[in-house]
Enzyme design. Structure first.
Site, PDB file in Angstrom:
ATOM      1  N   GLY A  42       0.867  -1.398   0.101  1.00 41.44           N
ATOM      2  CA  GLY A  42       0.008  -0.060   0.074  1.00 41.44           C
ATOM      3  C   GLY A  42       0.652   1.319  -0.022  1.00 41.44           C
ATOM      4  O   GLY A  42       2.127   1.448  -0.380  1.00 41.44           O
ATOM      5  N   SER A  43       0.411   2.244   0.781  1.00 35.67           N
ATOM      6  CA  SER A  43       1.075   3.497   0.506  1.00 35.67           C
ATOM      7  C   SER A  43       2.135   3.950   1.593  1.00 35.67           C
ATOM      8  O   SER A  43       2.397   3.054   2.649  1.00 35.67           O
ATOM      9  CB  SER A  43      -0.232   4.587   0.808  1.00 35.67           C
ATOM     10  OG  SER A  43      -0.392   4.662   2.346  1.00 35.67           O
ATOM     11  N   GLY A  86       0.782   5.059   5.091  1.00 36.83           N
ATOM     12  CA  GLY A  86       0.139   4.030   5.753  1.00 36.83           C
ATOM     13  C   GLY A  86       1.090   2.938   6.106  1.00 36.83           C
ATOM     14  O   GLY A  86       0.941   2.414   7.290  1.00 36.83           O
ATOM     15  N   GLY A  87       1.925   2.754   5.260  1.00 35.95           N
ATOM     16  CA  GLY A  87       2.844   1.292   5.553  1.00 35.95           C
ATOM     17  C   GLY A  87       3.837   1.784   6.646  1.00 35.95           C
ATOM     18  O   GLY A  87       4.189   0.919   7.398  1.00 35.95           O
ATOM     19  N   GLU A  96       5.570  -3.501   1.314  1.00 33.96           N
ATOM     20  CA  GLU A  96       5.859  -2.846  -0.239  1.00 33.96           C
ATOM     21  C   GLU A  96       5.220  -1.630   0.005  1.00 33.96           C
ATOM     22  O   GLU A  96       3.819  -1.276  -0.022  1.00 33.96           O
ATOM     23  CB  GLU A  96       5.016  -3.525  -1.357  1.00 33.96           C
ATOM     24  CG  GLU A  96       5.359  -3.118  -2.434  1.00 33.96           C
ATOM     25  CD  GLU A  96       4.628  -3.806  -3.649  1.00 33.96           C
ATOM     26  OE1 GLU A  96       4.462  -4.903  -3.661  1.00 33.96           O
ATOM     27  OE2 GLU A  96       4.053  -3.156  -4.602  1.00 33.96           O
ATOM     28  N   CYS A 138       1.680  -0.894  -9.048  1.00 35.31           N
ATOM     29  CA  CYS A 138       3.027  -0.557  -8.091  1.00 35.31           C
ATOM     30  C   CYS A 138       4.169  -0.508  -9.331  1.00 35.31           C
ATOM     31  O   CYS A 138       4.987  -0.047  -8.936  1.00 35.31           O
ATOM     32  CB  CYS A 138       3.278  -1.494  -7.126  1.00 35.31           C
ATOM     33  SG  CYS A 138       2.715  -3.291  -7.565  1.00 35.31           S
TER      34      CYS A 138
END
Lengths: 473, 473
Positions: free
Chosen positions: A206-207, A210-211, A230, A267
């Site tokens: 994800g982002s 957030g990650g 990732e 991605c």
């Protein structure tokens, strides 16, 4: 986040914890049987699931049917790995007589499944990186239960796929705790899940924002656990003048399709096109523009992503170092494709110009030398992919750029486009930070199951103890 | 830390960075030649180096000569790995025709050396975990230059070994930047080294406090890098009544020697002895006490370690849940051995009772059931080793305890003592946090070189590009 919602998360993790020992010791046939059953379950309900996915994501039936095929393919591929004994592999060093360092006891290297895995679904692959996606398939294959955190972009699909999976588990008399589901879009829910003491590893796609928040939470636990995240990638592509002199129109069309595929929500979407100062490069940019400008896109996955894309575009429009190569046409369902020219020197110096734009856009850099192209790659740093066009022959230039590409990327392509990631043994989907928080691991391909195994050496083990570590196939 | 000292660190890292590309591309014969040359260099100056090491560490010539033998053995062992092609291994998936997911391009999985490694020497192995120890040998074998941070416990030895190494590099016309040395005992020096943008990975063996500070610094970099840290372990040993009824005196003598070996300054020193409530256990504790009490120890490695040990002893002496099994005799050069009884329930509940005591001491827990023994293991959590005595036969009890041991430890022993870690292919020296910050890696044994390699998949690569990734052996 209410207390009840936290309690539901706790219950899912505890159910996973309760069956972790059973699953770690499960025989290959049981484990592969489940993976094959899940693949068949997806296919059995494919029509209804794809319709639901299309409603929630707008990705279209063609793409979504292909994604189901891929998801079933990789569930079966991991079943093959299990049947081949991969998670049960051992290395045996016989005892040697004498004093150390030559003399030694018998040592057998085995692998222990880590335990319950918290898996955060991605927005952009509602099947292949979601409830029954690659992270789940590889964790189950390794012997770990999974607790899935749904993505807010496709909550109903997630529940429907989870129901299918629960039906498969029921039908095989396997415990439902092997695959838990946690709802709730809030960041607090995710943090609560990662912090649970029984969670033994985390998988996230994800982002960056957030990650990294979840990665920090994993590191702030009393006992930190592996976090396979990732977090983003801008996927540079370098095209040398030679190949552009031969083949530029076909390459321009291929690249335009890759930049806009899935409205650019991949991605591995190629985000930075690096060209040398050469007439063939100029012609290529004109051809790329002509191919890109009229492409219609479907709507983006969530309003938040659309806002993020618009903000990225506005940021570049406001920058003195960037300019649009062409005026975009009106938006279709999704945003109109964009192409920017960015000054190479500014790109190298200013990290703000290197931020991922998740959507149908790319930037073109014209570099004055191979050295500057190398500097561009190093400025980009960690990336899932780097694509090198026109690198058929070994020269000082191609060698230098390949070396730089290897240093920053998990996959280096010499033809084609980076979108589309084959599920094979050799595949590597990861790269230095931020492409992956664990750059030595992959989240696509069969090596992904190694993320969930921890080596345990048994010293002078009796036969029963060697047999216990997963029934040998 | 003065500006000049920071500049020296920067210079060492930059020298390593300048040769990283050369070393990553080095042929197997060059790489293994260096490793063998370093082994021979150590042996050539062994007498002088051991004398210096003994002066600084007090570990004694016998132990130190053994350690040089081990260090040379593992340098040559990694040379064998290089010659066998391990760091250059590839996986090749041929292209397949058709649409995805079956159709795919050709993919070749290769490995890229990470780049300059910052290596923090350990106090307790002035040869085997220091300048030319396992971390350095495995990093050089993988294709990475190393910058060694010396340990303040043996600075002169570190410089002397480094001089030997520089002589070997000179003699082989290899650049000195392949092995840098950074002096300075301050924490600021270590943090500066870890934060340097050209450092690509960190290897650390040492204290929990120092290690977590450096681990945090690695995670706070703009681009975090892998941190392979061994931060502590209390190494539980469980002895069942059956084996103690047969063999308790020999086992007591073996265990007493292991607890006090090197004045207890081993990361694998057995710190917690778990016994069931049984007359054979009581007799064993008496025999262990008799064996332990008279053992003379040599001085500890540093005054700081001695202070730490004394504080740990004082902490247990002040605890209501702990009592001494015997009154210690007077200190010899090092502290007198200690044995404590700790209430098992208190041990499970109170993390303060589970802290590592680095020195010649252990605690005995008497558990009321196998369930409680399992709870003890889970309370301990990550550990380098767990030792299981009397586990010859599979029973519900031995199965349950083995499962718990596998969940917390990197190595599980069924005979002997955990001190002494053979260098083999099957060896695993690591474990869940805090035994290792990267529990899927090992710092001893040949798998250690995998820590410094990152997979890179090449897609449709031309022949020259496949050859570039390290000359194939």
């Amino acid at each position: 986040m209410s207390t009840t919602e936290f309690q539901l998360i706790d219950a899912a993790v505890e159910a996973a914890g309760a069956v972790a020992g059973f699953w770690a010791a499960s025989a290959p046939s049981v484990r592969s049987g489940l993976l094959r059953g899940l693949a068949s379950g997806l296919e059995q309900y494919q029509a209804a699931l794809v319709a639901l996915a299309d409603e929630e994501t707008g990705l279209g039936a063609g793409r979504l049917n292909g994604e189901v095929a891929r998801t079933a393919f990789q569930l079966r591929g991991f079943a093959d790995e299990v049947e081949a004994g991969v998670p049960y592999q051992t290395i045996d060093d016989q005892a040697a007589a004498g004093a150390p360092p030559v003399g030694r006891p018998r040592l057998t290297r085995t692998h222990e499944p880590l335990g319950p895995v918290a898996m955060f679904s991605a927005s952009n692959f509602p099947f292949a990186f979601s409830v029954l996606g690659g992270d789940t398939a590889s964790a189950l294959a390794a012997g770990c239960p999974v607790v899935v955190k749904t993505h807010s972009g496709h909550p109903r699909l997630s529940r429907a796929v989870h129901e299918v999976a629960q039906g498969v588990l029921d039908g095989m008399n396997l415990p439902g705790g092997l695959l838990g589901l946690v709802d709730g879009a809030s960041r607090a829910a995710g943090l609560h899940l990662v912090a649970h003491p029984q969670i033994a590893a985390v998988a996230f796609t994800g982002s960056y924002q957030g990650g990294t928040a979840l990665w920090k939470a994993a590191n702030e636990r009393r006992r930190p656990v592996p976090f396979f995240g990732e977090l983003g990638s801008i996927n540079p592509l370098i095209a040398l003048p030679g190949i552009l002199e031969r083949d530029s129109e076909a390459l321009a069309n291929t690249l335009a399709a890759s930049i806009t595929q899935g409205t650019g929500q991949f991605c591995t979407s190629p985000g930075v096109i690096v060209l040398l100062d050469h007439p063939a490069s100029d012609r290529f940019v004109a051809q790329l523009s002509a191919a890109l400008q009229p492409i219609k896109t479907h709507r983006m996955l969530t309003p938040g992503m659309r806002n993020g894309f618009d903000a990225g575009v506005a940021h570049l429009l406001a920058s003195d170092a960037a300019s649009q190569v062409f005026e975009p046409l009106a938006d279709s369902e999704g945003p109109a494709p964009r192409l920017f020219k960015v000054d190479a020197k500014a790109f190298i110096e200013d990290a703000n110009l290197r931020e991922e734009m998740f959507g149908p856009a790319a930037v073109v850099l014209t570099v004055e030398s191979i050295e500057q192209a190398t500097a561009v790659l190093h400025a980009i740093g960690g990336s899932l992919t780097a694509t090198l066009w026109g690198f058929e022959d070994a020269t000082d230039d191609t060698r230098a750029l390949l070396r730089a590409a290897r240093q920053i990327a998990g996959r280096v392509l010499f033809s084609g486009v980076p979108t589309g990631v084959a599920v094979t043994h050799a595949q590597q989907h990861g790269g230095p930070w931020p492409a992956s928080t664990q750059p030595q691991s992959t989240s696509v391909g069969y090596a992904a199951l190694q993320r969930y195994l921890r080596p345990v050496a048994l010293q002078d083990a009796p036969a029963w103890a060697l047999a216990q570590q997963g029934a040998q196939p």
